[in-house]
Design a protein around this motif. Structure first.
Motif, PDB file in Angstrom:
ATOM      1  N   SER A   1       0.817  -1.212   0.000  1.00  0.00           N
ATOM      2  CA  SER A   1       0.000   0.000   0.000  1.00  0.00           C
ATOM      3  C   SER A   1       0.851   1.262   0.000  1.00  0.00           C
ATOM      4  O   SER A   1       0.343   2.358  -0.203  1.00  0.00           O
ATOM      5  CB  SER A   1      -0.927   0.013   1.218  1.00  0.00           C
ATOM      6  N   ALA A   2       2.145   1.123   0.266  1.00  0.00           N
ATOM      7  CA  ALA A   2       3.029   2.293   0.298  1.00  0.00           C
ATOM      8  C   ALA A   2       4.200   2.115  -0.652  1.00  0.00           C
ATOM      9  O   ALA A   2       5.213   2.793  -0.535  1.00  0.00           O
ATOM     10  CB  ALA A   2       3.540   2.525   1.721  1.00  0.00           C
ATOM     11  N   ASN A   3       4.047   1.212  -1.602  1.00  0.00           N
ATOM     12  CA  ASN A   3       5.162   0.882  -2.492  1.00  0.00           C
ATOM     13  C   ASN A   3       5.240   1.879  -3.640  1.00  0.00           C
ATOM     14  O   ASN A   3       4.697   1.658  -4.718  1.00  0.00           O
ATOM     15  CB  ASN A   3       4.963  -0.541  -3.013  1.00  0.00           C
ATOM     16  N   LEU A   4       5.913   2.985  -3.415  1.00  0.00           N
ATOM     17  CA  LEU A   4       6.020   4.023  -4.436  1.00  0.00           C
ATOM     18  C   LEU A   4       6.849   3.524  -5.609  1.00  0.00           C
ATOM     19  O   LEU A   4       7.633   2.594  -5.486  1.00  0.00           O
ATOM     20  CB  LEU A   4       6.640   5.296  -3.854  1.00  0.00           C
ATOM     21  N   ILE A   5       6.679   4.211  -6.730  1.00  0.00           N
ATOM     22  CA  ILE A   5       7.267   3.745  -7.977  1.00  0.00           C
ATOM     23  C   ILE A   5       8.800   3.665  -7.896  1.00  0.00           C
ATOM     24  O   ILE A   5       9.404   2.738  -8.424  1.00  0.00           O
ATOM     25  CB  ILE A   5       6.797   4.642  -9.152  1.00  0.00           C
TER      26      ILE A   5
END
Lengths: 323, 279
Positions: free
Chosen positions: A273-277
């Motif tokens: 849910s917080a896995n930024l690009i």
């Protein structure tokens, strides 16, 4: 730099007799700006431009740990990395799409909230009152802190079920066992931490923007009977538009590319849910050693950012032409 | 103009909320840094059960904090110094000369600022390795490699800001210096730089802060001899016990140089930012 100076001061041994007379001063005036720019250009090329082109090239290679030492001889695979990255039926495509959606949501919320908070604070501190300078300095502290120290503070507060945030919530009767750094809560933790560090920058820029608005416009509006809220809506916000536009673009690019906050907040195991690009690309490159795929994702990301920036430039130049 | 009653209320409430949001984490950092270890392992307490300075003593031996501090200082000061020097020349050229490629250069430099670091991290790593193999200059894992990398991070903003500073200095001063026989570098040194001192100071602290806080490149481009604070502070949490009190005391100590510098110079930074934003 040494090369140029020795070359120009060395006596021209064996030069033809007329040569020295015909020669212009050691440095011709036309070359002066280029010489002044040379160091900046050299380092920009070395650290940014050449590696970017290299990355573009690598996105067409099957570059994994086996070819890392001899990266120039890695096999050329054409668009295969791109096909794999964008295959929405495959695992990589789904993950990339999810990560992209998370990043957009994160950037839009963070920038939006930061802008509103920054504008509010700038308006509140516009008129002088005792303690104004103190508050102004205080609000800037989170931005001045090194990123890793601010993230460490939030990590400590959000860590554990009996950490500061949970303990306070249960004191207020809102408690419950919650792990803020796991699962869907991770997105909220990430966003709040990012806003805490970022909003002072919006405050700084908008405060400066407010100072550039001449006060007599407000006086004239007041004479015409405009109330404060009307003045804010019809004078302040429109007059802040040039500052806001640049600010929002810059903040968007920063948050969209943010690597530090998730990396420091969650260590290696960033919840999806917080896995930024940028984390996603980092994992694909440096954890699974699939550098070709990572480079292809990077190139796609760059294309997206270019489109955003170009759209922004078109929008603003059209507006300034109409104005 | 007169402020209506409701605005005074909104301002009071708004400022209270913003202050709480800003201050609570800072309060947690400061109080945690003087708590005994038992306090940070149990349920969070707003007030320390006892005040102790032990974390400030022990933090130096739990991890190699002093080494990391020195590495960060060398890298950040080096990057700031070179970045400002290079930006001074470039900004002077852009501000004072009309030449072919001027706009292309501005655009190129500015656009590098929007590139995500992840985009050129790996290629740069491989380029540094290749340069090292070919010339013997060790850029990977060395201070100089990080300095070169970081100086480019602050370069675009530094050039951008110094150009707007230089533009505000009358060209007549330059011309007077030329008539007195000064060359371009002398003019820059004697005339333009003294008049742009606040801008140069602000740009220096910006460059220093950028390097002091960088994490992504440091995570790949340092080895055990060049680990910077950004990476080194993580060592505290890989111990068998997480010394949160020491993490906070170390965080506080490493933050002091940049926070003081920033607060001292923020006025000039604001000027630079708006000059850039309005143009």
């Amino acid at each position: 730099m040494t090369v140029t100076s020795t070359a120009s001061t060395a006596p021209p041994s064996g030069a033809e007799p007329n040569g020295s007379r015909a020669r212009r001063p050691r440095i011709s005036k036309r070359s002066v700006p280029y010489l002044l720019l040379a160091p900046a250009l050299f380092f920009e090329l070395l650290v940014h431009i050449v590696p970017m082109l290299g990355g573009l090239w690598m996105s067409f290679l099957r570059l994994n740990q086996f070819f890392l030492r001899e990266w120039m001889s890695a096999p050329f695979t054409g668009l295969q990395n791109y096909r794999f990255a964008l295959d929405f039926d495959g695992a990589a495509g789904v993950e990339l799409f999810q990560s992209f959606a998370v990043t957009i949501a994160f950037a839009v919320i963070t920038v939006g909230v930061s802008w509103v908070m920054g504008l509010a604070a700038a308006l509140f501190l516009q008129r002088s009152f005792p303690g104004r300078t103190l508050l102004r300095g205080l609000f800037l502290v989170p931005y001045a802190l090194p990123i890793y120290t601010s993230v460490m503070i939030w990590k400590f507060m959000l860590d554990r079920s009996d950490g500061m945030v949970n303990a306070t919530l249960s004191d207020l009767g809102l408690g419950g066992e919650r792990f803020w750094l796991l699962g869907n809560n991770a997105f909220l933790s990430l966003t709040v931490t990012a806003i805490w560090r970022l909003w002072p920058f919006a405050f700084l820029a908008l405060m400066a923007g407010l100072q550039s608005i001449p006060t007599d416009i407000y006086d004239a509006a007041a004479v015409d009977g405009a109330g404060l809220w009307q003045q804010i809506r019809t004078i302040t916000v429109p007059m802040l538009q040039p500052v806001s536009q640049v600010l929002i673009l810059v903040l968007f690019l920063w948050t969209f590319n943010d690597f530090n906050v998730p990396y420091l907040l969650f260590d290696q195991a960033v919840p999806s849910s917080a896995n930024l690009i940028s984390i996603h690309i980092y994992q694909n490159s440096f954890l699974t050693w699939n550098f070709g795929l990572g480079s292809a994702m990077s190139t796609l990301l760059l294309l997206f950012l270019l489109v955003i920036t170009a759209g922004y430039l078109m929008l603003t130049s059209r507006r300034s032409r109409n104005a | 103009m007169r402020e209506p009653r409701w605005f005074q209320w909104v301002r009071g409430v708004g400022l209270c909320l913003l202050t709480l949001f800003t201050v609570i984490p800072l309060y947690v950092m400061v109080t945690t840094s003087v708590k005994p270890l038992a306090d940070v392992q149990d349920t969070f307490q707003w007030l320390p059960s006892a005040l102790t300075l032990e974390p400030y003593v022990d933090m130096w031996s739990t991890v190699r904090l002093a080494d990391y501090f020195v590495n960060s200082a060398v890298v950040s000061l080096g990057a700031a110094a070179f970045s400002v020097l290079i930006a001074l020349f470039a900004a002077y050229a852009i501000s004072r000369y009309r030449f072919r490629g001027r706009d292309a250069f501005r655009f190129t430099v500015l656009s590098t600022q929007m590139f995500p670091g992840i985009l050129f991290l790996l290629p740069l790593y491989l380029i540094y390795a290749t340069v090292g193999q070919a010339t013997g200059i060790v850029l990977q894992g060395s201070h100089i490699g990080l300095i070169i990398t970081y100086l480019t991070f602050s370069l675009p903003f530094s050039i951008w800001m110094l150009v707007s500073y230089f533009d505000s200095i009358p060209v007549d001063l330059d011309e007077a210096a030329y008539i007195d026989g000064a060359g371009p570098v002398q003019t820059l040194w004697r005339v333009v730089i003294p008049a742009a001192k606040p801008g140069i100071a602000a740009v220096s602290i910006y460059a220093f802060m950028t390097a002091w806080g960088e994490t992504l490149f440091a995570s790949i481009m340092t080895d055990s001899d060049s680990t910077t604070l950004a990476i080194g502070l993580r060592d505290y949490s890989t111990q068998s016990t997480v010394y949160w009190n020491e993490v906070m005391s170390a965080s506080l100590v490493v933050s002091i140089p940049v926070v003081l510098g920033f607060l001292a110079l923020q006025r000039y930074l604001v000027q630079g930012l708006t000059a850039g934003a309005v143009k």
